[in-house]
Design a protein around this motif. Structure first.
Motif, PDB file in Angstrom:
ATOM      1  N   ARG A 268       0.828  -1.209   0.000  1.00  0.00           N
ATOM      2  CA  ARG A 268       0.000   0.000   0.000  1.00  0.00           C
ATOM      3  C   ARG A 268       0.858   1.253   0.000  1.00  0.00           C
ATOM      4  N   GLN A 269       1.933   1.244   0.795  1.00  0.00           N
ATOM      5  CA  GLN A 269       2.784   2.425   0.865  1.00  0.00           C
ATOM      6  C   GLN A 269       3.745   2.518  -0.314  1.00  0.00           C
ATOM      7  N   SER A 270       4.005   1.392  -0.958  1.00  0.00           N
ATOM      8  CA  SER A 270       4.661   1.313  -2.275  1.00  0.00           C
ATOM      9  C   SER A 270       6.079   1.872  -2.343  1.00  0.00           C
ATOM     10  N   ASP A 271       6.770   1.951  -1.237  1.00  0.00           N
ATOM     11  CA  ASP A 271       8.146   2.436  -1.265  1.00  0.00           C
ATOM     12  C   ASP A 271       9.147   1.286  -1.216  1.00  0.00           C
ATOM     13  N   GLU A 272       9.340   0.729  -0.037  1.00  0.00           N
ATOM     14  CA  GLU A 272      10.326  -0.325   0.148  1.00  0.00           C
ATOM     15  C   GLU A 272       9.637  -1.602   0.630  1.00  0.00           C
ATOM     16  N   ILE A 273      10.232  -2.734   0.268  1.00  0.00           N
ATOM     17  CA  ILE A 273       9.699  -4.033   0.668  1.00  0.00           C
ATOM     18  C   ILE A 273      10.772  -4.794   1.433  1.00  0.00           C
ATOM     19  N   HIS A 274      10.436  -5.240   2.633  1.00  0.00           N
ATOM     20  CA  HIS A 274      11.325  -6.103   3.401  1.00  0.00           C
ATOM     21  C   HIS A 274      11.419  -7.424   2.653  1.00  0.00           C
ATOM     22  N   ALA A 275      12.616  -7.754   2.159  1.00  0.00           N
ATOM     23  CA  ALA A 275      12.754  -8.844   1.197  1.00  0.00           C
ATOM     24  C   ALA A 275      13.389 -10.100   1.772  1.00  0.00           C
ATOM     25  N   ASP A 276      13.324 -10.270   3.079  1.00  0.00           N
ATOM     26  CA  ASP A 276      13.889 -11.466   3.691  1.00  0.00           C
ATOM     27  C   ASP A 276      12.887 -12.033   4.688  1.00  0.00           C
ATOM     28  N   THR A 277      11.824 -12.654   4.156  1.00  0.00           N
ATOM     29  CA  THR A 277      10.735 -13.152   5.000  1.00  0.00           C
ATOM     30  C   THR A 277      11.122 -14.499   5.586  1.00  0.00           C
ATOM     31  N   HIS A 278      12.126 -14.461   6.426  1.00  0.00           N
ATOM     32  CA  HIS A 278      12.610 -15.652   7.113  1.00  0.00           C
ATOM     33  C   HIS A 278      12.100 -15.612   8.550  1.00  0.00           C
ATOM     34  N   VAL A 298      16.361  -5.122   1.956  1.00  0.00           N
ATOM     35  CA  VAL A 298      15.147  -4.348   1.688  1.00  0.00           C
ATOM     36  C   VAL A 298      15.238  -3.861   0.243  1.00  0.00           C
ATOM     37  N   LYS A 299      14.175  -4.104  -0.532  1.00  0.00           N
ATOM     38  CA  LYS A 299      14.230  -3.833  -1.967  1.00  0.00           C
ATOM     39  C   LYS A 299      13.314  -2.685  -2.364  1.00  0.00           C
ATOM     40  N   ASN A 300      13.801  -1.890  -3.297  1.00  0.00           N
ATOM     41  CA  ASN A 300      12.990  -0.918  -4.026  1.00  0.00           C
ATOM     42  C   ASN A 300      12.798  -1.463  -5.441  1.00  0.00           C
ATOM     43  N   PHE A 301      11.668  -2.092  -5.686  1.00  0.00           N
ATOM     44  CA  PHE A 301      11.430  -2.655  -7.013  1.00  0.00           C
ATOM     45  C   PHE A 301      11.016  -1.562  -7.988  1.00  0.00           C
ATOM     46  N   PRO A 302      11.509  -1.601  -9.215  1.00  0.00           N
ATOM     47  CA  PRO A 302      11.072  -0.632 -10.228  1.00  0.00           C
ATOM     48  C   PRO A 302       9.562  -0.715 -10.429  1.00  0.00           C
ATOM     49  N   ASP A 303       8.923   0.426 -10.594  1.00  0.00           N
ATOM     50  CA  ASP A 303       7.464   0.449 -10.744  1.00  0.00           C
ATOM     51  C   ASP A 303       6.990  -0.445 -11.882  1.00  0.00           C
ATOM     52  N   GLU A 304       7.716  -0.431 -12.986  1.00  0.00           N
ATOM     53  CA  GLU A 304       7.296  -1.207 -14.155  1.00  0.00           C
ATOM     54  C   GLU A 304       7.201  -2.682 -13.814  1.00  0.00           C
ATOM     55  N   TYR A 399      13.963 -11.690  -5.761  1.00  0.00           N
ATOM     56  CA  TYR A 399      13.617 -11.220  -4.423  1.00  0.00           C
ATOM     57  C   TYR A 399      12.115 -11.095  -4.207  1.00  0.00           C
ATOM     58  N   SER A 400      11.345 -10.773  -5.249  1.00  0.00           N
ATOM     59  CA  SER A 400       9.894 -10.704  -5.059  1.00  0.00           C
ATOM     60  C   SER A 400       9.332 -12.077  -4.710  1.00  0.00           C
ATOM     61  N   THR A 401       9.831 -13.116  -5.387  1.00  0.00           N
ATOM     62  CA  THR A 401       9.382 -14.469  -5.083  1.00  0.00           C
ATOM     63  C   THR A 401       9.844 -14.898  -3.705  1.00  0.00           C
ATOM     64  N   ARG A 402      11.036 -14.500  -3.358  1.00  0.00           N
ATOM     65  CA  ARG A 402      11.566 -14.808  -2.020  1.00  0.00           C
ATOM     66  C   ARG A 402      10.672 -14.223  -0.928  1.00  0.00           C
ATOM     67  N   VAL A 403      10.203 -12.995  -1.139  1.00  0.00           N
ATOM     68  CA  VAL A 403       9.317 -12.349  -0.172  1.00  0.00           C
ATOM     69  C   VAL A 403       7.990 -13.097  -0.082  1.00  0.00           C
ATOM     70  N   HIS A 404       7.368 -13.321  -1.224  1.00  0.00           N
ATOM     71  CA  HIS A 404       6.012 -13.850  -1.255  1.00  0.00           C
ATOM     72  C   HIS A 404       5.963 -15.304  -0.789  1.00  0.00           C
ATOM     73  N   LEU A 405       6.882 -16.123  -1.288  1.00  0.00           N
ATOM     74  CA  LEU A 405       6.914 -17.511  -0.845  1.00  0.00           C
ATOM     75  C   LEU A 405       7.309 -17.615   0.617  1.00  0.00           C
ATOM     76  N   GLY A 406       8.216 -16.740   1.046  1.00  0.00           N
ATOM     77  CA  GLY A 406       8.586 -16.722   2.455  1.00  0.00           C
ATOM     78  C   GLY A 406       7.386 -16.445   3.337  1.00  0.00           C
TER      79      GLY A 406
END
Length: 436
Positions: A268-278, A298-304, A399-406
């Motif tokens: 929702r805040q769309s800035d940074e994503i904690h990318a280590d869901t361990h 922590v990742k800043n994914f490109p908007d595209e 890293y997006s898959t790492r976050v979501h699957l984690g």
């Protein structure tokens, strides 16, 4: 569904006409057929090789293990045996000795720990691939966590990447496509080994997320450098400790809801994503909040990329095959037309079914991650890609898959039932804002 559909989009047409139960049965049937392949053929060879690499990388410590984790865990780039072995790096790295800890703190902070702190525990409470964590008390009496980076870690990134690339290229197809993945890993590792950067990230997350639901540490800047990071200490239970006391289902659901909401609040805040869901990076605090304690990755994914990644959810829920195919093309999942290329058709069908399975928690307003049938489906798809060991998809999937699957694995271990309607709305709103 006694017969397996054979034409190129028959399965998708079934999705479009039926609800969750038929879609689930379809995905299960596809997975069953997929598992009929000779998946064990090279298992022993891969396992032995992975054990050898893990043994050598454990000696190297540092970024070599991080590289192996990034490429193997839940990504499908390497054989599944690598994932199972490299997961040990989360737990099996021995700590460095006390005298070396004292000398690092002296070099970085100007004095020995017994001078700087009221007390300092020389026994590490955690030791991982890049550094280890100790507890201490400031002169003010405040309890803090002190993360100390292993000597020379940042200096070994380039050489470790070269070593890892030479080893892993033996197992990965399309080797020319591998470079962008290594570039992504390198840029992430350089930030992850800069503790000043992590400290600044801690402060940003603290300002954004320290609420009645979430709690993050505060960065103690005056006791930090690029290689030593001091932060306030969060008391609470990690997942393992939480489960060991046999909590009620209501407690499990409440814990699960907090981590589910944290993930979607970041969207929702769309800035940074904690990318280590361990599991080691999250805890349940004494006052019932979700504590988040590690901000190295922590990742800043490109908007595209990020919007296309989010669009995978509604397109799979709607069973819109044309939109799904367009997204797969843009995200680099497909390398040809599945209508004319049998290899791409096979890959498309796998991703279509896996995508539906991944979207299932959002189908209704609540979802039970404790359902063993769902756990087996997720496990089956992550372990049985029909075209394995191949570099496919946008590099940011690492890293997006790492976050979501984690997140999913955390909730499945917890056995939680969570409310998902609000999170589905958040995803749709974020997409809508970007499209407008």
């Amino acid at each position: 569904m006694s017969d397996f559909p054979s034409s190129k989009y028959d399965r998708g047409k079934i999705f479009a006409k039926t609800g969750l139960s038929v879609g689930k049965n379809y995905a299960k049937h596809y997975l069953k057929n997929l598992r009929g392949s000779d998946e064990q053929r090279n298992s022993e060879f891969y396992n032995q090789t992975a054990q050898q690499i893990f043994s050598e990388f454990t000696k190297l410590r540092g970024t070599a293990l991080k590289i192996a984790q990034s490429l193997s865990i839940d990504q499908g780039l390497l054989p599944d045996e690598f994932s199972e072995v490299m997961t040990q790096a989360q737990y099996s790295v021995p700590p460095i000795n006390r005298s070396l800890i004292r000398s690092i703190i002296k070099r970085e902070l100007g004095s020995y720990p017994e001078v700087l702190f009221e007390s300092f525990d020389t026994e590490a409470i955690a030791a991982a691939s890049i550094g280890q964590v100790h507890t201490a008390r400031l002169k003010s009496g405040e309890k803090v966590a002190v993360k100390i980076q292993y000597p020379g870690v940042r200096d070994t990134i380039a050489s470790d990447l070269g070593l890892a690339k030479s080893l892993f290229k033996r197992f990965i197809k399309n080797k020319e496509d591998l470079n962008e993945y290594f570039e992504e890993i390198e840029s992430t590792l350089r930030l992850e080994t800069d503790y000043i950067h992590e400290g600044e990230t801690i402060n940003r997350f603290h300002n954004r997320f320290s609420t009645d639901r979430f709690e993050t540490p505060r960065w103690i800047k005056e006791y930090s450098t690029e290689r030593v990071l001091t932060m306030s200490f969060l008391e609470g239970e990690h997942l393992r400790e939480f489960l060991e006391r046999d909590p009620s289902q209501e407690e499990k659901n409440a814990f699960g809801q907090k981590i589910w909401d944290f993930f979607h609040e970041q969207i929702r805040q769309s800035d940074e994503i904690h990318a280590d869901t361990h599991p080691g990076n999250f805890l349940l605090t004494e006052d019932g909040k979700l504590g988040i304690i590690d901000f190295g990755c922590v990742k800043n994914f490109p908007d595209e990329f990020f919007i296309d990644y989010l669009l995978l959810l509604p397109t799979h829920l709607e069973r819109d095959l044309d939109k799904i195919k367009t997204l797969y093309d843009r995200l680099g999942v497909l390398k040809g037309d599945p209508e004319t290329n049998q290899t791409e058709k096979k890959y498309f069908e796998f991703c279509l079914n896996y995508g539906f399975t991944f979207a299932m928690p959002y189908e209704n307003d609540t979802f039970n991650f404790g359902n063993p049938e769902y756990r087996e489906m997720i496990r089956g798809y992550t372990k049985n890609a029909p075209i394995g060991n191949e570099a496919r998809g946008n590099k940011h999937f690492l890293y997006s898959t790492r976050v979501h699957l984690g997140l999913y694995h955390f909730l499945m271990k917890l056995g939680a039932t969570v409310e998902t309607k609000k999170s589905r709305d958040i995803v749709e709103e974020r997409i809508g804002e970007a499209i407008v």
